[in-house]
Design an enzyme around this catalytic site. Sequence first.
Site, short mmCIF file in Angstrom:
data_model
loop_
_atom_site.label_atom_id
_atom_site.label_comp_id
_atom_site.label_asym_id
_atom_site.label_seq_id
_atom_site.Cartn_x
_atom_site.Cartn_y
_atom_site.Cartn_z
CG HIS A 52 -84.16 26.32 -2.00
ND1 HIS A 52 -84.68 26.38 -0.98
CD2 HIS A 52 -83.27 25.23 -2.20
CE1 HIS A 52 -83.98 25.47 -0.15
NE2 HIS A 52 -83.30 24.93 -0.83
CB CYS A 91 -80.28 23.11 -1.78
SG CYS A 91 -80.83 21.87 -2.91
#
Length: 395
Positions: free
Chosen positions: A354, A370
């Site tokens: 992301h 992440c």
Amino acid sequence: MIPIAGPDRVCYHPRPQQPVQFAQGAPTMARRRSRPGNGFGVMSLGLLTLVAIGWLGWRGGWWPVDVAPAATNPALSDTPLEESRRAAELDTQVVLPNQFEPPITPPLPVPRVVAGSESSFPTATAANWRPTGSRPTEQQLATVASSPVQPAGKPRIEPVTAGLDPAGPRTLAEIDTLIANGDLVVAHKALSWIYFQQPAERSKISERIERTAGAVFFSPRPHILPAHTIQPGDSLAAIAPRYKIGWQYLAALNHVSPRKIRSGQTLKVVRGPFRVIVDLSEFSLVVRTRSEYVRRFEIGIGRDHSTPLGRFRVLRKVPDPQYTDPDGRVIPAAVPENPLGRFWIDLGEGYGIHGTNQPESVGRAESRGCLRLRNDDIRLLYGMLVTGCEVVIHR
């Protein structure tokens, strides 16, 4: 009256009605009633003519072929909400079915791959790298044999074995000659061979390979596949899945607007799907095809080795994701406080790739597991990948 003779008298019988007058009047009445019908026929013929002209114009490419309805209110259509809705609608058309694989959670501890040890990539030494002079011998070009037993959870990244120049790898002098002569496709294949087969030499070719990759994968010229000719009724969202690439990337590659393409127009296309190789030790995410380098991005990773290792698939793509923090607080989409940025690429089990509202964290181990990219980089990567793309994370 008609006289009728009887035995003792003559009587008169009424003359029967003759249908002659009605027969004579009938045509006159029919002609009067046919006049409205004639006007309706002329109107129908005119409508059919207009429909035929419109159909011929569409078939002949006189009218633009839109990927979505034209904007009638630019002020509204340019809002982030409208952009995210349109992107979500188009992304649902770019799906590779039955391509999902569950993520692999490796057992701990996972052995760290360091220089000089067994690695997913063949190692390079001074003995088998010759930047100038004659070509290497067959013994020097032999592929490093991989270990017959792969530890659980350790992804194997296959070296480049397909699509190579039949003459073998080239020297930097030969590659420079190819670049000078404009043969960027062959030069890029040779540089990609060096990049993946001899990683110790990457610093020497970094400037060259970024230049050739930019021409091959991010410029309308040169073509590496036969050009795609747009047919009536086509859209970028319908064309892109045929090559397993994102429609946003296809639009950027050809410098075109998805709303302004025409029948008969040609597009540069590349063959996907792209693969992603993440090296946590280098904070890098490399996009590649089966045999060629495409792009390298700097990333942020999880603190305390919280980023999982293994082989994953892109499960879905979400524009403007909503974020819920560990305390249950919901942060809406497309606001500066949202730590996910504008794009989320889901890898499953709560992990993904992301954007970020903290660009200074890229290049560091500060996330909860992440992979973070700068916002311009995640926008580009989001457009390149499609559902089902392979993502390999190793250390």
